[in-house]
Design a protein around this motif. Structure first.
Motif, mmCIF file in Angstrom:
data_model
loop_
_atom_site.group_PDB
_atom_site.id
_atom_site.type_symbol
_atom_site.label_atom_id
_atom_site.label_comp_id
_atom_site.label_asym_id
_atom_site.label_seq_id
_atom_site.Cartn_x
_atom_site.Cartn_y
_atom_site.Cartn_z
ATOM 1 N N ALA A 1 0.860 -1.187 0.000
ATOM 2 C CA ALA A 1 0.000 0.000 0.000
ATOM 3 C C ALA A 1 0.898 1.239 0.000
ATOM 4 O O ALA A 1 0.964 1.971 0.990
ATOM 5 C CB ALA A 1 -0.936 -0.016 1.206
ATOM 6 N N PRO A 2 1.576 1.505 -1.116
ATOM 7 C CA PRO A 2 2.448 2.689 -1.171
ATOM 8 C C PRO A 2 1.620 3.967 -1.190
ATOM 9 O O PRO A 2 0.460 3.947 -1.607
ATOM 10 C CB PRO A 2 3.193 2.533 -2.507
ATOM 11 N N ALA B 1 -7.813 -0.628 -3.701
ATOM 12 C CA ALA B 1 -8.523 0.286 -2.788
ATOM 13 C C ALA B 1 -7.664 1.498 -2.468
ATOM 14 O O ALA B 1 -6.445 1.483 -2.662
ATOM 15 C CB ALA B 1 -8.857 -0.445 -1.489
ATOM 16 N N TYR B 2 -8.349 2.527 -1.961
ATOM 17 C CA TYR B 2 -7.660 3.711 -1.446
ATOM 18 C C TYR B 2 -7.748 3.689 0.071
ATOM 19 O O TYR B 2 -8.852 3.575 0.624
ATOM 20 C CB TYR B 2 -8.353 4.981 -1.943
ATOM 21 N N TRP B 3 -6.599 3.811 0.723
ATOM 22 C CA TRP B 3 -6.586 3.901 2.186
ATOM 23 C C TRP B 3 -6.037 5.265 2.587
ATOM 24 O O TRP B 3 -5.082 5.768 1.995
ATOM 25 C CB TRP B 3 -5.666 2.818 2.787
ATOM 26 N N ASP B 4 -6.611 5.825 3.643
ATOM 27 C CA ASP B 4 -6.137 7.108 4.184
ATOM 28 C C ASP B 4 -4.962 6.946 5.114
ATOM 29 O O ASP B 4 -4.914 5.975 5.864
ATOM 30 C CB ASP B 4 -7.196 7.700 5.138
ATOM 31 N N ASN B 5 -4.106 7.962 5.113
ATOM 32 C CA ASN B 5 -3.380 8.240 6.346
ATOM 33 C C ASN B 5 -4.007 9.523 6.868
ATOM 34 O O ASN B 5 -4.961 9.443 7.631
ATOM 35 C CB ASN B 5 -1.870 8.352 6.113
ATOM 36 N N GLY B 6 -3.564 10.688 6.364
ATOM 37 C CA GLY B 6 -4.199 11.910 6.832
ATOM 38 C C GLY B 6 -3.458 13.131 6.323
ATOM 39 O O GLY B 6 -2.697 13.045 5.347
ATOM 40 N N PHE B 7 -3.631 14.236 7.020
ATOM 41 C CA PHE B 7 -3.060 15.505 6.559
ATOM 42 C C PHE B 7 -1.644 15.716 7.091
ATOM 43 O O PHE B 7 -1.317 15.311 8.206
ATOM 44 C CB PHE B 7 -3.989 16.655 6.946
ATOM 45 N N LYS B 8 -0.840 16.363 6.224
ATOM 46 C CA LYS B 8 0.581 16.548 6.552
ATOM 47 C C LYS B 8 0.828 17.858 7.298
ATOM 48 O O LYS B 8 0.157 18.856 7.047
ATOM 49 C CB LYS B 8 1.407 16.600 5.255
ATOM 50 N N GLN B 9 1.848 17.804 8.146
ATOM 51 C CA GLN B 9 2.329 18.984 8.857
ATOM 52 C C GLN B 9 3.805 19.162 8.487
ATOM 53 O O GLN B 9 4.456 18.213 8.081
ATOM 54 C CB GLN B 9 2.188 18.791 10.384
ATOM 55 N N MET B 10 4.302 20.370 8.668
ATOM 56 C CA MET B 10 5.710 20.661 8.360
ATOM 57 C C MET B 10 6.533 20.637 9.646
ATOM 58 O O MET B 10 6.057 21.097 10.689
ATOM 59 C CB MET B 10 5.846 22.061 7.755
ATOM 60 N N SER B 11 7.756 20.151 9.555
ATOM 61 C CA SER B 11 8.615 20.211 10.748
ATOM 62 C C SER B 11 10.031 20.623 10.378
ATOM 63 O O SER B 11 10.482 20.414 9.251
ATOM 64 C CB SER B 11 8.635 18.854 11.468
ATOM 65 N N ALA B 12 10.711 21.237 11.351
ATOM 66 C CA ALA B 12 12.112 21.653 11.179
ATOM 67 C C ALA B 12 12.657 22.024 12.559
ATOM 68 O O ALA B 12 11.928 21.949 13.556
ATOM 69 C CB ALA B 12 12.222 22.847 10.237
ATOM 70 N N HIS C 1 -1.348 21.160 5.038
ATOM 71 C CA HIS C 1 -1.267 21.654 3.653
ATOM 72 C C HIS C 1 -1.390 20.549 2.605
ATOM 73 O O HIS C 1 -1.593 20.831 1.430
ATOM 74 C CB HIS C 1 0.076 22.367 3.443
ATOM 75 N N GLY C 2 -1.214 19.316 3.021
ATOM 76 C CA GLY C 2 -1.238 18.228 2.039
ATOM 77 C C GLY C 2 -1.759 16.953 2.675
ATOM 78 O O GLY C 2 -2.044 16.919 3.884
ATOM 79 N N TYR C 3 -1.838 15.935 1.861
ATOM 80 C CA TYR C 3 -2.490 14.695 2.300
ATOM 81 C C TYR C 3 -1.606 13.492 1.955
ATOM 82 O O TYR C 3 -0.953 13.482 0.912
ATOM 83 C CB TYR C 3 -3.834 14.585 1.572
ATOM 84 N N ILE C 4 -1.588 12.514 2.859
ATOM 85 C CA ILE C 4 -0.958 11.226 2.519
ATOM 86 C C ILE C 4 -2.035 10.146 2.544
ATOM 87 O O ILE C 4 -2.744 9.971 3.531
ATOM 88 C CB ILE C 4 0.172 10.837 3.502
ATOM 89 N N GLY C 5 -2.153 9.475 1.418
ATOM 90 C CA GLY C 5 -3.065 8.332 1.318
ATOM 91 C C GLY C 5 -2.389 7.262 0.489
ATOM 92 O O GLY C 5 -1.329 7.503 -0.114
ATOM 93 N N TYR C 6 -2.997 6.092 0.455
ATOM 94 C CA TYR C 6 -2.354 4.930 -0.169
ATOM 95 C C TYR C 6 -3.238 4.284 -1.221
ATOM 96 O O TYR C 6 -4.462 4.379 -1.152
ATOM 97 C CB TYR C 6 -2.067 3.878 0.907
ATOM 98 N N VAL C 7 -2.579 3.586 -2.136
ATOM 99 C CA VAL C 7 -3.313 2.701 -3.031
ATOM 100 C C VAL C 7 -2.883 1.282 -2.689
ATOM 101 O O VAL C 7 -1.683 0.975 -2.718
ATOM 102 C CB VAL C 7 -3.006 2.983 -4.520
ATOM 103 N N VAL C 8 -3.841 0.451 -2.330
ATOM 104 C CA VAL C 8 -3.514 -0.958 -2.080
ATOM 105 C C VAL C 8 -3.400 -1.631 -3.441
ATOM 106 O O VAL C 8 -4.332 -1.589 -4.243
ATOM 107 C CB VAL C 8 -4.586 -1.662 -1.224
ATOM 108 N N VAL C 9 -2.236 -2.203 -3.695
ATOM 109 C CA VAL C 9 -2.000 -2.852 -4.993
ATOM 110 C C VAL C 9 -1.559 -4.306 -4.795
ATOM 111 O O VAL C 9 -0.902 -4.632 -3.800
ATOM 112 C CB VAL C 9 -0.926 -2.097 -5.833
ATOM 113 N N VAL C 10 -1.950 -5.134 -5.773
ATOM 114 C CA VAL C 10 -1.500 -6.543 -5.763
ATOM 115 C C VAL C 10 -0.828 -6.855 -7.098
ATOM 116 O O VAL C 10 -1.103 -6.204 -8.111
ATOM 117 C CB VAL C 10 -2.663 -7.556 -5.575
ATOM 118 N N ASN C 11 0.007 -7.866 -7.068
ATOM 119 C CA ASN C 11 0.632 -8.344 -8.301
ATOM 120 C C ASN C 11 -0.470 -8.914 -9.201
ATOM 121 O O ASN C 11 -1.253 -9.772 -8.762
ATOM 122 C CB ASN C 11 1.683 -9.406 -7.968
#
Ligand code: LMR
Length: 338
Positions: free
Chosen positions: A94-95, A148-159, A237-247
């Protein structure tokens, strides 16, 4: 005499047949193994989704399928895992949307456009509608099936310095996922983006190879990034989500009844993962606050407006990369640029 030897021969033949049949029978009972490799901790939206899929897939197939989940890049890192899937060394991944560019699928980088999504409901209009279905089909030409599409969520910035307005980013090195849209995002801010595997981020931050990064609360917390970053700015400001993929070869070669059960397990684990992704991230944020190891900053409305304005040209510029029509369609589906 003849009778006895005939009987003996029959007994002997039966024994021999049983011996030959035994491995075949044992083989028939061997479960179909799905190796599900991923790069995050088990205690994250994706990690929990993978465990849920394992539980349901094994239950619905009555043990005919065994799912082995390998979290935390224990098998493969970001880019390698996609190559491993295409080669059939693992069956399921699920990259994140941001990681398909290097294997020639650029369209999923549309989800990396900054300030695209006001909330997860807007995202669902894309992923659960015709655009999302059409995009999943793009996986076919690369030897994969998008399930399928799986969520992670919204991104934050760090430094290690406060990041509030665009000027604060100037000259800083940021770790990014392998997405040209993310690269352009940091260049627009005057920063220096550097593609790096997820498993290497903590150390790169700790040793100063990079100055900052962007990620979700749950990814930051489970990788302890907050322990090596003095500030996290709640930018969403942005989103991380995934696509579940199979061979694809593996998937198409499954007995139809097994595939039906796995589809059911996938549908239910998707619902499970997406129902609790927001809470996972809220909890991780609370844990980061509680740790007292970093300072969380909230940008003012004026600072957010300045960030949006600086990044707005990306919607045109990235047309060349992800497709102008696709950007327009997605922006329309989510209700306009947020
Ligand atoms: C990242 O590389 O930062 C994320 O895509 C990791 C992940 O899978 O959530």
């Amino acid at each position: 005499m003849l009778e006895i030897s005939k009987r003996q021969w029959l007994v002997g033949a039966a024994a021999a047949a049983a011996l030959i049949a035994a491995p075949a029978a044992a083989l028939a009972q061997q479960p179909i193994v799905i190796k599900f490799s991923h790069v995050v901790a088990p205690d994250t939206p994706k990690g929990k989704g993978a465990e849920k899929f394992k539980e349901l897939a094994e239950k619905y197939t009555a043990g005919k399928v065994k799912v082995e989940v390998y979290p935390n890049s224990t098998l493969y890192k970001d880019k390698e895992e996609l190559e491993a899937l295409q080669l059939g060394a693992v069956q399921m991944l699920a990259p994140s949307n941001s990681k398909f560019g290097p294997i020639g699928i650029k369209e999923f980088e549309v989800f990396d456009l900054p300030f695209l999504l006001p909330n997860l409901d807007a995202l669902r209009k894309v992923t659960e509608g015709p655009i999302g279905k059409r995009m999943l089909k793009l996986m076919d030409s690369k030897g994969m099936v998008g399930l399928a599409y799986w969520d992670n969520g919204f991104k934050q910035m760090s430094a290690n310095k406060p990041l509030k307005s665009p000027a604060d980013y100037k000259g800083l090195k940021f770790r990014i996922q392998s997405s040209k849209v993310l690269e352009a995002q940091f260049r627009t801010l005057g920063a220096v983006p550097q593609v790096m595997a997820f498993s290497e981020v903590y150390q790169a931050l700790q040793t100063g190879v990079v100055d900052g990064q962007e990620n979700t609360w749950s990814n930051m917390y489970t990788q302890k990034m907050h322990e090596v970053q003095k500030f996290i700015t709640e930018t969403n400001h942005g989103y991380i989500g995934y696509v579940v993929v199979v061979n694809k070869k593996f998937w198409d070669g499954l007995p139809a009844d097994i595939r039906t059960q796995l589809d059911k397990a996938m549908a239910e684990s998707t619902q499970y993962a997406n129902n609790q992704s927001a809470k996972e991230n809220e909890d991780a944020k609370a844990d980061i606050v509680k740790s007292g190891k970093t300072t969380i900053l909230t940008p003012t409305a004026a600072e957010v407006a300045e960030m949006r304005k600086t990044m707005a040209p990306l919607y045109d510029d990235m047309g060349k990369r992800v497709g102008k029509e696709l950007i327009d369609e997605v922006v329309k589906a989510v209700g306009g640029q947020s």
